[in-house]
Design a protein around this motif. Structure first.
Motif, PDB file in Angstrom:
ATOM      1  N   PRO A 174       0.807  -1.232   0.000  1.00  0.00           N
ATOM      2  CA  PRO A 174       0.000   0.000   0.000  1.00  0.00           C
ATOM      3  C   PRO A 174       0.838   1.278   0.000  1.00  0.00           C
ATOM      4  O   PRO A 174       0.371   2.329  -0.453  1.00  0.00           O
ATOM      5  CB  PRO A 174      -0.819  -0.117   1.288  1.00  0.00           C
ATOM      6  CG  PRO A 174      -0.865  -1.571   1.593  1.00  0.00           C
ATOM      7  CD  PRO A 174       0.451  -2.119   1.127  1.00  0.00           C
ATOM      8  N   ASP A 177       1.380   3.426  -3.292  1.00  0.00           N
ATOM      9  CA  ASP A 177       0.323   4.247  -3.902  1.00  0.00           C
ATOM     10  C   ASP A 177       0.721   5.717  -3.995  1.00  0.00           C
ATOM     11  O   ASP A 177       0.492   6.374  -5.018  1.00  0.00           O
ATOM     12  CB  ASP A 177      -0.985   4.118  -3.105  1.00  0.00           C
ATOM     13  CG  ASP A 177      -1.586   2.730  -3.205  1.00  0.00           C
ATOM     14  OD1 ASP A 177      -1.299   2.031  -4.198  1.00  0.00           O
ATOM     15  OD2 ASP A 177      -2.334   2.342  -2.292  1.00  0.00           O
ATOM     16  N   ILE A 389      -5.975   7.504   7.206  1.00  0.00           N
ATOM     17  CA  ILE A 389      -5.269   6.254   6.938  1.00  0.00           C
ATOM     18  C   ILE A 389      -4.272   5.974   8.065  1.00  0.00           C
ATOM     19  O   ILE A 389      -3.850   6.884   8.780  1.00  0.00           O
ATOM     20  CB  ILE A 389      -4.546   6.279   5.579  1.00  0.00           C
ATOM     21  CG1 ILE A 389      -3.493   7.388   5.534  1.00  0.00           C
ATOM     22  CG2 ILE A 389      -5.549   6.449   4.447  1.00  0.00           C
ATOM     23  CD1 ILE A 389      -2.690   7.404   4.237  1.00  0.00           C
ATOM     24  N   ASP A 390      -3.905   4.699   8.223  1.00  0.00           N
ATOM     25  CA  ASP A 390      -2.986   4.321   9.291  1.00  0.00           C
ATOM     26  C   ASP A 390      -1.538   4.341   8.807  1.00  0.00           C
ATOM     27  O   ASP A 390      -1.257   4.708   7.666  1.00  0.00           O
ATOM     28  CB  ASP A 390      -3.365   2.955   9.865  1.00  0.00           C
ATOM     29  CG  ASP A 390      -3.308   1.836   8.826  1.00  0.00           C
ATOM     30  OD1 ASP A 390      -2.576   1.995   7.815  1.00  0.00           O
ATOM     31  OD2 ASP A 390      -3.984   0.806   9.018  1.00  0.00           O
ATOM     32  N   ASN A 392       0.305   2.040   7.944  1.00  0.00           N
ATOM     33  CA  ASN A 392       0.549   1.115   6.832  1.00  0.00           C
ATOM     34  C   ASN A 392      -0.103   1.579   5.542  1.00  0.00           C
ATOM     35  O   ASN A 392      -0.120   0.855   4.553  1.00  0.00           O
ATOM     36  CB  ASN A 392       0.048  -0.289   7.200  1.00  0.00           C
ATOM     37  CG  ASN A 392       0.794  -0.873   8.381  1.00  0.00           C
ATOM     38  OD1 ASN A 392       2.017  -0.770   8.456  1.00  0.00           O
ATOM     39  ND2 ASN A 392       0.060  -1.478   9.311  1.00  0.00           N
ATOM     40  N   SER A 393      -0.667   2.787   5.573  1.00  0.00           N
ATOM     41  CA  SER A 393      -1.308   3.410   4.407  1.00  0.00           C
ATOM     42  C   SER A 393      -2.595   2.712   3.984  1.00  0.00           C
ATOM     43  O   SER A 393      -2.908   2.623   2.801  1.00  0.00           O
ATOM     44  CB  SER A 393      -0.321   3.462   3.225  1.00  0.00           C
ATOM     45  OG  SER A 393      -0.762   4.402   2.254  1.00  0.00           O
ATOM     46  N   ASN A 394      -3.342   2.224   4.974  1.00  0.00           N
ATOM     47  CA  ASN A 394      -4.656   1.645   4.721  1.00  0.00           C
ATOM     48  C   ASN A 394      -5.735   2.498   5.373  1.00  0.00           C
ATOM     49  O   ASN A 394      -5.492   3.161   6.384  1.00  0.00           O
ATOM     50  CB  ASN A 394      -4.726   0.213   5.268  1.00  0.00           C
ATOM     51  CG  ASN A 394      -3.875  -0.741   4.458  1.00  0.00           C
ATOM     52  OD1 ASN A 394      -3.926  -0.744   3.221  1.00  0.00           O
ATOM     53  ND2 ASN A 394      -3.084  -1.558   5.134  1.00  0.00           N
ATOM     54  N   ILE A 395      -6.932   2.460   4.807  1.00  0.00           N
ATOM     55  CA  ILE A 395      -8.037   3.286   5.307  1.00  0.00           C
ATOM     56  C   ILE A 395      -8.451   2.883   6.716  1.00  0.00           C
ATOM     57  O   ILE A 395      -8.645   1.699   7.005  1.00  0.00           O
ATOM     58  CB  ILE A 395      -9.256   3.183   4.364  1.00  0.00           C
ATOM     59  CG1 ILE A 395      -8.968   3.862   3.028  1.00  0.00           C
ATOM     60  CG2 ILE A 395     -10.487   3.821   5.000  1.00  0.00           C
ATOM     61  CD1 ILE A 395     -10.111   3.781   2.039  1.00  0.00           C
ATOM     62  N   LYS A 571      -6.559   4.060  -2.320  1.00  0.00           N
ATOM     63  CA  LYS A 571      -6.829   3.586  -0.958  1.00  0.00           C
ATOM     64  C   LYS A 571      -8.163   2.835  -0.911  1.00  0.00           C
ATOM     65  O   LYS A 571      -8.288   1.808  -0.234  1.00  0.00           O
ATOM     66  CB  LYS A 571      -6.851   4.756   0.020  1.00  0.00           C
ATOM     67  CG  LYS A 571      -5.526   5.487   0.198  1.00  0.00           C
ATOM     68  CD  LYS A 571      -4.443   4.595   0.765  1.00  0.00           C
ATOM     69  CE  LYS A 571      -3.425   4.219  -0.280  1.00  0.00           C
ATOM     70  NZ  LYS A 571      -2.381   3.296   0.216  1.00  0.00           N
ATOM     71  N   ARG A 574      -7.694  -0.637  -2.316  1.00  0.00           N
ATOM     72  CA  ARG A 574      -7.050  -1.526  -1.336  1.00  0.00           C
ATOM     73  C   ARG A 574      -8.091  -2.043  -0.329  1.00  0.00           C
ATOM     74  O   ARG A 574      -8.102  -3.230   0.020  1.00  0.00           O
ATOM     75  CB  ARG A 574      -5.969  -0.771  -0.572  1.00  0.00           C
ATOM     76  CG  ARG A 574      -4.842  -0.230  -1.422  1.00  0.00           C
ATOM     77  CD  ARG A 574      -3.771  -1.241  -1.659  1.00  0.00           C
ATOM     78  NE  ARG A 574      -2.689  -0.659  -2.450  1.00  0.00           N
ATOM     79  CZ  ARG A 574      -1.779  -1.372  -3.081  1.00  0.00           C
ATOM     80  NH1 ARG A 574      -1.791  -2.691  -3.018  1.00  0.00           N
ATOM     81  NH2 ARG A 574      -0.836  -0.772  -3.791  1.00  0.00           N
ATOM     82  N   TRP A 575      -8.932  -1.118   0.145  1.00  0.00           N
ATOM     83  CA  TRP A 575      -9.969  -1.499   1.105  1.00  0.00           C
ATOM     84  C   TRP A 575     -10.940  -2.498   0.480  1.00  0.00           C
ATOM     85  O   TRP A 575     -11.295  -3.521   1.101  1.00  0.00           O
ATOM     86  CB  TRP A 575     -10.718  -0.251   1.569  1.00  0.00           C
ATOM     87  CG  TRP A 575     -11.937  -0.564   2.390  1.00  0.00           C
ATOM     88  CD1 TRP A 575     -12.000  -0.790   3.737  1.00  0.00           C
ATOM     89  CD2 TRP A 575     -13.272  -0.726   1.896  1.00  0.00           C
ATOM     90  NE1 TRP A 575     -13.283  -1.078   4.117  1.00  0.00           N
ATOM     91  CE2 TRP A 575     -14.085  -1.048   3.003  1.00  0.00           C
ATOM     92  CE3 TRP A 575     -13.846  -0.637   0.623  1.00  0.00           C
ATOM     93  CZ2 TRP A 575     -15.455  -1.271   2.874  1.00  0.00           C
ATOM     94  CZ3 TRP A 575     -15.209  -0.854   0.490  1.00  0.00           C
ATOM     95  CH2 TRP A 575     -16.000  -1.160   1.614  1.00  0.00           C
ATOM     96  N   GLN A 578      -9.998  -6.122   0.252  1.00  0.00           N
ATOM     97  CA  GLN A 578     -10.151  -6.869   1.504  1.00  0.00           C
ATOM     98  C   GLN A 578     -11.617  -7.182   1.821  1.00  0.00           C
ATOM     99  O   GLN A 578     -11.906  -7.847   2.823  1.00  0.00           O
ATOM    100  CB  GLN A 578      -9.548  -6.059   2.661  1.00  0.00           C
ATOM    101  CG  GLN A 578      -8.077  -5.723   2.501  1.00  0.00           C
ATOM    102  CD  GLN A 578      -7.220  -6.956   2.381  1.00  0.00           C
ATOM    103  OE1 GLN A 578      -7.369  -7.905   3.160  1.00  0.00           O
ATOM    104  NE2 GLN A 578      -6.317  -6.970   1.407  1.00  0.00           N
TER     105      GLN A 578
END
Length: 646
Positions: A174, A177, A389-390, A392-395, A571, A574-575, A578
């Motif tokens: 991630p 991006d 985002i955290d 780790n670059s995730n929402i 982002k 990526r979400w 999952q």
């Protein structure tokens, strides 16, 4: 190259030609593409520069750059080996019947200088393909080198010579991006040592060194910004006794001189870019977040508009702009001011008592200003998406930011200053917004009629749109309809000659209030200073390449916006990856030419490509199931599994 071609369209002064550009200028001159007169180089009237558009049935159109003219038709046989997206010089075919046409004389580069590519495996062989198109890039790579890469490895590519510039990471990570969206436009956070050397050479403000500046340090200025803001462009003070508004703006032009190292980098960037987790500033942080920033409790150089208002007519009856020194008493965020308005926050000291007193009185004025403004201009309710985002670059979450009284107060103060600045000159950088295209307006009316709205065509577009917005409020579709209305409008842009701002309803408008993050505002400051000092030589100097600069800045603005939007799209993808095969609430946002939806669930704002939906209706609430995600192209594919009925 594109910047050079734009400047040659309007006329390029000999002293503004860089060492890198000189060989091209000499070559074009020898080939008689351009002419030279009194040190000004300009395209011969026979020639145009542009990008080759979509090729269909052996014909295409040349999208002319540097001027607002119709595209030129390119017939079969007139391509000169040019490919779609190439940057070319074309010769106009005068006297030919039909649409204005031309033939391509020379390919001089690619319209998009940089692109991003990644490794895929297909039929047992690896290939480097373009991220957006999925087609091979044309980069020559030895088989041994190609096989040394892993599937999903991502690279920045130079489209001029088809070479790999750097490896950005792998598509599975991630964190890649951000690198992808910045690489497309060759954006970067770091500044060259030469730029940083100048930025760190300035000392803290010493008021004794500026005896000619107005000393406003005793006035209780304050700043009101987002809680996460680090660069404070503007501070305000309202003198209620004299009905006078002071809008103090960071005096960036005191530090950033024309054609110096910082200025050259600022022109290249033109805008600060704001991602959910950080910003990529236009100016070095030593200036943007410190010395230029109007921080509280320190002396700062400012360029101040002092505007006296007639509270009956709500017109500025007297204004002046001048260099000053201010000392902001308090840095507020929007939430604090809103809490005060809601009687949830009280003053902590005597200074805050003064500030809250004039803020209270100023709000009455700005509310009336807004009411008056909206009788001519528009009030759009499209909400701004905020993403968190955290590490780790995730929402983590998404929310919609809504305008509050504190936002509205600051907005109308800034609009007033921007209007006042635009009234000072006839040629410069204006922020223009032309009336909408009638074809787009008719399409808007048809779309809205399809959801049951009665479109009553009134005497003006303004009256018609206002009626539509009233119906939208009654249908609880206010922001959705406003988004459609905005799409039907022309895009606001920068221009050297004023043609008004349709959306705001202003006869003249410019950008004056954000020189830390917008280059246009810095140019306006330089121009106003030249006008105020009657320095015609400096004024001419500032305006020398204003046509090409206006077009370049408009393009850079679109680049910055694209980066911000595409980062969020990545982002969301990526979400979604999952959450494949899971169901979520959404709302249909488009039915023509394709059905699309927008997520309206715990996670909001993701754009969805709907692959299966019978008789989808615009703005219909549905339940969707995520079927597939293309991480490379940041696209989410879903199907409607249920139509939600209240």
């Amino acid at each position: 190259m594109k910047s050079l071609l734009i400047r040659l369209t309007h006329g390029l002064s000999e002293q503004d030609i860089s060492k890198d550009e000189l060989p091209y200028v000499n070559d074009f001159l020898a080939k008689k593409y351009i002419t030279e007169k009194k040190g000004i180089y300009k395209f011969n009237s026979k020639y145009r520069a542009g990008t080759l558009g979509l090729i269909q049935n052996s014909t295409a159109y040349l999208n002319v750059i540097g001027e607002n003219v119709k595209d030129l038709f390119i017939d079969d046989g007139d391509f000169a080996k040019a490919k779609e997206g190439d940057l070319v010089i074309a010769q106009r075919l005068l006297g030919k019947r039909g649409a204005p046409s031309a033939k391509i004389i020379e390919v001089v580069g690619r319209a998009q200088t940089y692109s991003v590519a990644y490794i895929i495996s297909r039929d047992g062989a690896k290939s480097l393909v373009d991220l957006k198109t999925g087609y091979p890039t044309g980069v020559e790579i030895a088989l041994k080198e190609l096989n040394s890469y892993s599937d999903g490895d991502v690279f920045k590519v130079n489209n001029q010579d088809y070479t790999i510039m750097e490896k950005l990471g792998n598509m599975k990570d991630p964190l890649v991006d951000e690198k992808i969206v910045l690489a497309q436009f060759n954006k970067h956070d770091e500044f060259e040592p030469e730029v940083l050397e100048v930025a760190t050479s300035f000392k803290e403000v010493d008021a004794s060194k500026y005896p000619k500046r107005a000393d406003l340090r005793k006035l209780p200025f304050c700043t009101i910004d987002p809680v996460t803001a680090k660069d404070f462009d503007d501070a305000i003070y309202w003198d209620d006794n004299n009905t006078t508004l002071y809008v103090a703006i960071a005096d960036v032009s005191e530090y950033v001189t024309p054609f110096g190292p910082i200025d050259n980098e600022a022109i290249y960037r033109s805008f600060s870019i704001y991602l959910p987790h950080r910003s990529i500033p236009m100016l070095p942080r030593q200036l943007s977040e410190t010395l230029c920033s109007l921080q509280a409790h320190v002396d700062r150089l400012a360029y101040v508009f002092e505007m006296k208002l007639d509270l009956e007519s709500l017109e500025v009856v007297k204004s002046k702009v001048y260099e000053a020194i201010i000392h902001s008493d308090r840095r507020f965020n929007y939430e604090e001011i809103d809490a005060y308005f809601n009687k949830e926050l009280k003053a902590k000291n005597a200074n805050e008592v003064k500030i809250f007193d004039y803020i209270t009185k100023l709000r009455v004025v700005t509310d009336k200003l807004k009411e008056k403004r909206l009788k001519i201009g528009y009030d759009f309710r499209s909400m701004e998406l905020e993403m968190h985002i955290d590490e780790n670059s995730n929402i983590v979450s998404t929310t919609y930011a809504e305008e509050t009284p504190s936002h509205a107060l600051i907005e109308d103060c800034m609009l007033l200053a921007n209007k006042a600045a635009a009234s000072q000159f006839a040629r410069g950088i204006f922020r223009i917004h032309e009336p909408p295209n009638q074809v787009k307006i008719q399409k808007l009316y048809q779309e809205l009629a399809g959801i049951g709205m009665f479109i009553d065509i009134k005497e003006t577009i303004k009256e018609t749109i206002t009626d539509i917005q009233k119906q939208a409020r009654e249908m609880d579709l206010e922001s959705e309809v406003d988004t459609l209305i905005i799409r039907s409008q022309m895009q606001a842009r920068y221009a050297p000659i004023n043609s008004g701002h349709f959306g705001l309803g202003f006869e003249a408008y410019t950008h004056f209030t954000s020189p830390i993050r917008r280059y246009s505002d810095l140019i306006v400051h330089r121009l106003l200073k030249a006008i105020n000092s009657n320095d015609t030589a400096e004024g001419s100097y500032v305006l020398r390449n204003i046509e090409s600069l206006s077009m370049t800045i408009s393009e850079k603005e679109r680049e910055a916006s694209t980066i911000e939007v595409e980062f969020m799209a990545r982002k969301f993808a990526r979400w979604a990856e999952q959450n494949i095969n899971k169901e979520f609430k959404a709302r249909i946002s488009s039915t023509d030419p394709e059905v699309k939806a927008e997520l309206h669930d715990e996670i909001k704002g993701a754009k969805l490509n709907i692959t299966s939906s019978e008789n989808a209706t615009l703005f219909e609430d549905v339940t969707i199931c995520i079927d597939k995600v293309d991480i490379a192209k940041a696209k989410i594919f879903a199907r409607v599994v249920q139509k939600d009925i209240d």
